[in-house]
Design an enzyme around this catalytic site. Structure first.
Site, PDB file in Angstrom:
ATOM      1  CB  SER A   1      -1.681   2.074   6.129  1.00  0.00           C
ATOM      2  OG  SER A   1      -1.927   2.731   7.349  1.00  0.00           O
TER       3      SER A   1
ATOM      4  CB  THR B   1       3.693   2.562  -1.749  1.00  0.00           C
ATOM      5  OG1 THR B   1       3.253   1.744  -2.831  1.00  0.00           O
ATOM      6  CG2 THR B   1       4.653   3.616  -2.282  1.00  0.00           C
TER       7      THR B   1
ATOM      8  CG  ASP C   1      -1.407   6.758   3.797  1.00  0.00           C
ATOM      9  OD1 ASP C   1      -0.950   5.639   3.470  1.00  0.00           O
ATOM     10  OD2 ASP C   1      -2.360   6.898   4.575  1.00  0.00           O
TER      11      ASP C   1
ATOM     12  CG  ASP D   1      -6.601   1.107  -1.745  1.00  0.00           C
ATOM     13  OD1 ASP D   1      -5.705   0.245  -1.744  1.00  0.00           O
ATOM     14  OD2 ASP D   1      -7.117   1.536  -0.697  1.00  0.00           O
TER      15      ASP D   1
ATOM     16  N   GLY E   1      -8.346   2.625   1.982  1.00  0.00           N
ATOM     17  CA  GLY E   1      -9.013   1.741   2.920  1.00  0.00           C
ATOM     18  C   GLY E   1      -8.955   0.275   2.563  1.00  0.00           C
ATOM     19  N   GLY E   2      -8.100  -0.073   1.580  1.00  0.00           N
ATOM     20  CA  GLY E   2      -7.942  -1.489   1.276  1.00  0.00           C
ATOM     21  C   GLY E   2      -7.435  -2.283   2.457  1.00  0.00           C
ATOM     22  N   GLY E   3      -6.696  -1.614   3.331  1.00  0.00           N
ATOM     23  CA  GLY E   3      -6.212  -2.255   4.550  1.00  0.00           C
ATOM     24  C   GLY E   3      -7.076  -1.979   5.762  1.00  0.00           C
TER      25      GLY E   3
ATOM     26  CD  GLU F   1      -5.028   4.554   5.388  1.00  0.00           C
ATOM     27  OE1 GLU F   1      -4.141   3.725   5.106  1.00  0.00           O
ATOM     28  OE2 GLU F   1      -6.124   4.595   4.794  1.00  0.00           O
TER      29      GLU F   1
ATOM     30  CE  LYS G   1      -2.312   0.073  -6.115  1.00  0.00           C
ATOM     31  NZ  LYS G   1      -1.829   0.383  -4.771  1.00  0.00           N
TER      32      LYS G   1
END
Length: 237
Positions: free
Chosen positions: A30, A33, A87, A90, A101-103, A109, A127
């Site tokens: 997710s 990127t 993946d 953050d 988990g920003g999204g 995930e 990051k």
């Protein structure tokens, strides 16, 4: 022309996609990127550079994108293995410990990352951090009926926890699993990610938190050198 951060993301997404081989079951991550990686996988399937790929997505957003690109998909319950998962993250520390988990997708995930034979993390150089949680809040997914209780217990651990509110709807963010998210900050950052991951997950009402410890096999970093985007294979310390 794409800005520098986008160029870094594009470079690292291409490098990660080069690890995808015909016949793989592929964990599709997710975030921005990972979305570039999914687009590249779709392009290589269309022109025949890749064949017989099956994707397992980590979010509804990723599922929509992969389906639009014609990538065959299966649910996590329908597959016996994931050969490779790619993946974003953050935050990444020198020991390859992550905050994700920003999204608000970190539950799926983490499930995909744990199932994968190999888990490759793709990030741009912004990051990389020396210590987690100094710049990015730690997401904790909680049952809707328990968020106040969990918030209080996180405060007892020394954290400041706030319910994540939605930007384009009234009320809180609701995850793909129908739960809520508390974003947590610890003064001075997190000095024991493995211990804190376990401690938080033992709080009743918590489904999962965004600490990923001992899961990343490789971290690819997009960066700019002399004005040119490139990729560095991060060395674990």
């Amino acid at each position: 022309m794409a800005d520098l951060q986008t160029q870094m993301k594009q470079a690292v997404a291409l490098a990660a996609t080069d690890q995808v081989k015909n016949g793989m079951v592929l964990g599709l991550g997710s975030g921005s990127t990972a979305a570039l990686m999914i687009q590249e996988v779709g392009a290589r399937l269309r022109d025949g550079r890749l064949t017989d790929i099956v994707g397992v997505t980590t979010s509804f957003q990723g599922e929509v994108l992969a389906a639009e690109l014609g990538i065959p998909l299966q649910s996590l319950n329908a597959i016996d293995r994931i050969d490779l998962a790619i993946d974003g993250a953050d935050e990444v520390d020198p020991a390859f410990e992550l905050i994700k988990g920003g999204g608000a997708c970190h539950v799926q995930e983490k499930l995909v990352a744990r199932r994968a034979e190999r888990f490759v993390v793709v990030v741009d150089s912004t990051k990389l951090v020396e210590r987690l949680n100094l710049g990015f809040l730690l997401p904790v997914e909680v049952l809707a009926g328990a968020w106040r209780q969990v918030q209080a217990e996180l405060q007892q651990l020394g954290g400041s926890a706030e319910l994540r509110m939605a930007q384009r709807k009234a009320g809180p963010v609701v995850t793909d699993q129908g739960n809520l998210v508390l974003d947590v900050s610890f003064a001075g950052g997190i000095n024991d990610p493995a211990g804190l991951e376990t401690t938080i997950n033992n709080i009743p009402g918590v489904l999962e938190n965004g600490l990923f410890v001992g899961l990343a096999d490789q971290v690819l970093v997009g960066e700019i050198n002399d004005g040119v985007a490139g990729v560095r294979d991060l060395v674990k310390s």
